[in-house]
Write a protein that holds these residues in place. Structure first.
Motif, short mmCIF file in Angstrom:
data_model
loop_
_atom_site.label_atom_id
_atom_site.label_comp_id
_atom_site.label_asym_id
_atom_site.label_seq_id
_atom_site.Cartn_x
_atom_site.Cartn_y
_atom_site.Cartn_z
N UNK A 167 1.40 -1.30 -0.16
CA UNK A 167 -0.04 0.16 0.02
C UNK A 167 0.63 1.16 -0.06
N UNK A 168 1.82 1.44 0.84
CA UNK A 168 3.17 2.54 0.95
C UNK A 168 3.81 2.56 -1.04
N UNK A 169 3.51 1.62 -1.25
CA UNK A 169 4.42 1.99 -2.24
C UNK A 169 2.92 2.43 -3.77
N UNK A 170 2.44 2.10 -3.70
CA UNK A 170 1.46 1.85 -4.85
C UNK A 170 0.20 3.30 -4.14
N UNK A 171 0.93 4.46 -2.62
CA UNK A 171 -0.11 5.33 -3.30
C UNK A 171 0.10 6.80 -4.09
N UNK A 172 1.18 7.11 -4.94
CA UNK A 172 0.58 7.70 -5.75
C UNK A 172 -0.55 7.53 -6.53
N UNK A 173 -0.20 6.24 -7.20
CA UNK A 173 -1.47 5.36 -8.74
C UNK A 173 -2.69 5.45 -7.46
N UNK A 174 -2.45 5.13 -6.29
CA UNK A 174 -4.12 5.39 -5.99
C UNK A 174 -4.93 6.67 -5.26
N UNK A 175 -3.61 7.76 -5.48
CA UNK A 175 -4.30 8.95 -5.49
C UNK A 175 -4.62 9.53 -6.46
N UNK A 176 -4.34 9.04 -8.42
CA UNK A 176 -4.33 9.21 -9.38
C UNK A 176 -5.82 9.15 -9.86
N UNK A 177 -5.96 7.44 -9.15
CA UNK A 177 -7.07 7.17 -9.67
C UNK A 177 -8.44 7.71 -8.63
N UNK A 178 -7.67 8.17 -7.50
CA UNK A 178 -9.08 8.74 -6.41
C UNK A 178 -8.94 10.33 -7.74
N UNK A 179 -8.37 11.26 -8.17
CA UNK A 179 -8.16 12.40 -8.94
C UNK A 179 -9.46 11.21 -9.94
N UNK A 180 -9.40 11.16 -10.70
CA UNK A 180 -10.20 10.25 -12.34
C UNK A 180 -11.09 10.44 -11.32
#
Length: 308
Positions: free
Chosen positions: A227-240
């Motif tokens: 989860x820590x490693x994937x925080x940036x792409x998860x936030x990108x999906x949240x923006x979308x």
């Protein structure tokens, strides 16, 4: 004090030519003239770069403004898309509709994270007994990642009520939120799966050697790192997801987009669409900048060998 090239550095001098006073503790630090000159040069170069960037930005903006306002159709475009009267009328109604988009973002975002995590775990389960579960999870992600979101929304929002199933809601907000969750959970599942698979197998082996079960290893060792490693792409999906909540309006839900559409249908003026778009942009920019900050911070930690 003079330092001869080739001689060892005197006590209190570092490799940049700086001198210190006050003994080994380094109290009374005094930067050398060479360091001060470098710092002045850096500041001057930064000021020059800032001035050049500001001037080039102003020139570009002025050129774009002149091109737009001198276009033959600008007066009509200004009246149709940038009317102050319709902007004032649309703004409060768009804000009222935006509250629905925010609620959808919170609820669907939480549901997407939970469902995406479960699908990712299902895809990474080991052993032949879990083969059917892995196939179903892979089929789910392949199908909903390939299906356009707008078509998924139409199928769910318009198709489910047509079935007339007892006990099944026909609320376009709930159905639209369900469609958003189905689509975005497939994307988030792949993000989580990439994070899980990025954890080195030695981490699992070390956890098992300490007596942890497979479930405990997944929960306490693998998932936290993934989860820590994937925080940036998860936030990108949240923006979308934040932007795509406006698509629930196709089912008749009165969100920010639908509120603007109602005014446009009555006035035949498209300024409310501009207002709704700017509201979404204003809502998205802080999250985008936060995502960039998290991504840069993660990259710095990786470059320095720090903990992720």
């Amino acid at each position: 004090m003079t330092v001869v090239k080739g001689d060892p550095a005197p006590e209190g001098a570092d490799d940049t030519g700086d001198m210190t006073r006050g003994g080994p503790g380094g109290d009374g630090y005094v930067p050398s003239e060479r360091r001060l000159a470098r710092e002045r040069h850096r500041r001057a170069r930064a000021r020059r770069a800032t001035a050049i960037a500001a001037v080039s930005t102003l020139v570009t903006a002025a050129l774009l403004y002149l091109v737009v306002v001198n276009a033959p159709g600008w007066p009509r475009t200004k009246e149709t898309f940038f009317s102050a009267h319709y902007a004032r009328e649309a703004f409060p109604k768009v804000l009222d509709g935006l509250w629905l988009n925010l609620r959808l973002l919170l609820v669907c975002g939480a549901a997407v994270l939970v469902l995406g995590m479960l699908i990712a775990i299902a895809r990474t389960l080991r052993g032949p007994v879990f083969f059917p579960l892995r196939v179903l999870a892979a089929a789910y992600t392949d199908f909903f990642r390939g299906l356009p979101l707008i078509i998924n929304l139409m199928i769910v929002v318009l198709g489910v009520p047509a079935l007339r199933l007892q006990g099944v809601t026909v609320d376009p907000v709930l159905l639209g939120g369900t469609a958003l969750t189905l689509t975005y959970s497939a994307y988030v599942a792949e993000v989580f799966r990439a994070g899980i698979e990025s954890v080195h197998p030695s981490q699992r082996a070390a956890a098992r050697s300490l007596g942890l079960t497979s479930r405990q290893t997944l929960r306490h060792v693998v998932l936290p790192q993934a989860v820590r490693r994937q925080v940036p792409p998860l936030l990108n999906d949240l923006v979308s997801l934040q932007k795509d909540t406006g698509l629930v309006s196709i089912g008749g839900a009165v969100d920010a987009v639908r509120a603007a559409d109602i005014i446009v249908g009555r006035s035949l003026n498209y300024t409310p669409y501009i207002v709704a778009g700017l509201v979404f942009v204003a809502l998205t920019i802080p999250m985008t900048r936060f995502t960039d900050w998290v991504t840069a911070r993660t990259d710095r930690q990786r470059a320095q060998g720090g903990s992720l």
